[in-house]
Scaffold this active site. Structure first.
Site, PDB file in Angstrom:
ATOM      1  N   CYS A   1      -3.128   1.536   6.797  1.00  0.00           N
ATOM      2  CA  CYS A   1      -3.352   1.044   8.155  1.00  0.00           C
ATOM      3  C   CYS A   1      -3.738   2.175   9.095  1.00  0.00           C
ATOM      4  O   CYS A   1      -4.388   1.943  10.121  1.00  0.00           O
ATOM      5  CB  CYS A   1      -2.113   0.315   8.664  1.00  0.00           C
ATOM      6  SG  CYS A   1      -0.614   1.327   8.624  1.00  0.00           S
TER       7      CYS A   1
ATOM      8  N   GLU B   1       4.453  -3.978  12.406  1.00  0.00           N
ATOM      9  CA  GLU B   1       3.494  -2.875  12.247  1.00  0.00           C
ATOM     10  C   GLU B   1       2.323  -3.424  11.469  1.00  0.00           C
ATOM     11  O   GLU B   1       2.431  -3.726  10.276  1.00  0.00           O
ATOM     12  CB  GLU B   1       4.161  -1.691  11.532  1.00  0.00           C
ATOM     13  CG  GLU B   1       3.415  -0.394  11.748  1.00  0.00           C
ATOM     14  CD  GLU B   1       2.526  -0.040  10.572  1.00  0.00           C
ATOM     15  OE1 GLU B   1       1.303  -0.278  10.685  1.00  0.00           O
ATOM     16  OE2 GLU B   1       3.054   0.452   9.578  1.00  0.00           O
TER      17      GLU B   1
ATOM     18  N   ASN C   1       0.801  -1.226   0.000  1.00  0.00           N
ATOM     19  CA  ASN C   1       0.000   0.000   0.000  1.00  0.00           C
ATOM     20  C   ASN C   1       0.836   1.279   0.000  1.00  0.00           C
ATOM     21  O   ASN C   1       0.536   2.234  -0.710  1.00  0.00           O
ATOM     22  CB  ASN C   1      -0.998  -0.007   1.153  1.00  0.00           C
ATOM     23  CG  ASN C   1      -0.342  -0.117   2.511  1.00  0.00           C
ATOM     24  OD1 ASN C   1       0.755  -0.660   2.654  1.00  0.00           O
ATOM     25  ND2 ASN C   1      -1.012   0.389   3.528  1.00  0.00           N
TER      26      ASN C   1
END
Length: 484
Positions: free
Chosen positions: A286, A252, A153
């Protein structure tokens, strides 16, 4: 459009074909154009990459700090010289809008500039001792070899934060980008460091098929740290394997970020921030706003203001300057987003704005009367869907915000900064922003999550801690008496 070395691995300073029999076709998510075809890496390539990194590590650790800094400065100069090429490729390979692509490249350069400060921090400090004539030395050292698994992403910046942090502290790296964005998240990073004169073996690149290599990249005995950015499910699996092998991890992971709008908030400003934070990069972040939690006293006004903002967004071709919402990365993601919407509507959510699907592009959905139990509230929605949840008061807003297994980012809007800070302090999350949206990152500030959103922190001195270890050496300067 053709890209140099876009169909090669990079191992031991050599661009080469993978040894797998499998080929991967890299396509533009907006129009399906084939960008490149690569012969993938197999387990032998992973062995070669880790061995090359291991063989190069001791020499790289000993390189003079000034030389390390000079290499980073040259890598930055190379990226700046190729800025427009990188932006164009990011648009084509990941479906990024022009604004998102520009922001990501600038963010990547900022990370490199921050990493320049790390070599001079690799020092030995002297501590006093309770034992006479003893000197305690505590040295900051690299871990050794680092395995980096990067997502699709934000492929450039999320790979570079680990690559730069690891290399700047004297480690060597094997980078495994997501196959869907392996050029911008792998080849371009290698190109920048190769042009800067990074010694062979310090940075290596493999592109793999999960079905073929399985967990071998993580299980391999050489890396001492695995840095992973991606889904919570995958992160839990990787963390389990790594810790079973006594490796350090930085994880993460996913977010289900709460955006709280209190009854004294500036409604127009909160609507603008909420719309940006929800729909930037099609919601494939995210850090995106996922649950918009609004006090009932201002709920109708907020919904109308939010809808007005959303209706101004241009949807479609990411190559066009005004486009804000482009394609999702693949059809699987489109179907997953639509399924979450359908489930939530069946659970009672009201469709205020109904999105349309064209290829991999979804125009915005806005759902209201959402409850915390609905599918769009319980899951991270990686697509352009806004879910607005009404609550009765501040206490309920806090309770709803914390009713999630995730804890990555968040936001609170209030007309009182003191009140906003007080509420923010009660949200269980690694990062939170008062009177701003949830997508924020600065290279020197700790970045990471709590609960199922991950372990560890990136950014500045926090990255420095993650990519290094300490060693105690005591020096007895005069003979020490012993009882025998």
């Amino acid at each position: 459009m053709k890209y140099a070395n876009s169909n090669k691995l990079y191992i031991g300073g050599v661009w080469k074909d993978g040894q797998s029999e499998k080929l991967y076709e890299n396509t533009n998510p907006y129009n399906g154009e084939v960008l490149s075809t690569i012969k993938l890496a197999n387990k032998r390539d992973i062995d070669d990459a880790y061995n090359a990194a291991s063989q190069a590590q001791k020499a790289w650790q000993q390189v003079d700090n000034a030389e390390k800094v000079a290499i980073f400065e040259k890598a930055i100069a190379h990226m700046e010289s190729r800025f427009e090429d990188i932006v164009r490729l990011m648009i084509e390979e990941s479906g990024s809008s022009i604004a998102k692509a520009n922001a990501e490249v600038w963010g990547t350069i900022a990370i490199l500039r921050d990493a320049i400060t790390y070599p001079d921090k690799m020092q030995t400090e002297i501590y006093h001792s309770v034992i006479p004539d003893k000197e305690n030395r505590v040295s900051r050292l690299p871990l050794g070899v680092v395995g980096v698994i990067a997502p699709w992403n934000f492929p450039l910046v999320l790979a570079m934060r680990s690559v730069a942090g690891a290399i700047a502290t004297g480690n060597t790296v094997v980078l495994k980008p997501d196959s869907q964005t392996y050029i911008i998240g792998g080849s371009f990073i290698v190109e920048a460091f190769e042009a800067a004169g990074l010694p062979k073996g310090v940075l290596n690149l493999v592109v793999t098929d999960l079905e073929e290599v399985g967990d071998y990249f993580v299980e391999h005995p050489i890396p001492r740290l695995i840095s992973f950015t991606g889904s919570t499910a995958a992160g839990k699996h990787i963390g389990t394997i790594a810790t079973q092998n006594l490796k350090k991890v930085i994880l993460e992971l996913g977010g289900n970020n709460a955006f709280i709008v209190l009854d004294d908030a500036d409604i127009e400003q909160a609507a603008s921030a909420g719309a940006f934070g929800r729909f930037f990069h099609q919601g494939q972040i995210c850090l995106s706003v996922n649950r918009i939690i609004v006090d009932r006293k201002i709920y109708p006004q907020y919904v109308e203001a939010f809808k007005e903002k959303v209706q101004k967004m241009k949807v479609g071709d990411p190559r066009e300057e005004e486009t804000f919402i482009g394609p999702l990365i693949n059809r699987k993601q489109v179907d997953k987003v639509l399924e979450l919407v359908q489930r939530s509507v069946s659970e009672g959510a009201k469709v205020e704005i109904e999105g349309k699907v064209e290829g991999n592009v979804i125009s915005p959905f806005v759902l209201t009367d959402v409850t915390p139990e609905m599918a769009v509230s319980q899951n991270e929605v990686f697509g352009p869907v806004a879910s607005i949840i009404p609550v009765d008061n501040e206490e309920e807003a806090i309770k709803v915000a914390n009713a999630s297994i995730f804890g990555l980012s968040g936001a609170v809007f209030s007309g009182s900064l003191d009140r906003g800070i007080r509420v923010a302090d009660q949200i269980h999350t690694g990062m939170i922003h008062v009177n701003d949206q949830t997508i924020n990152q600065e290279p020197h500030i700790p970045f990471g999550g709590e609960k199922s959103s991950g372990l560890g922190r990136f950014g500045g001195e926090f990255s420095f801690e993650e990519f290094t270890t300490v060693k105690w050496t005591s020096v007895q300067k005069q003979p020490r008496p012993f009882p025998f």
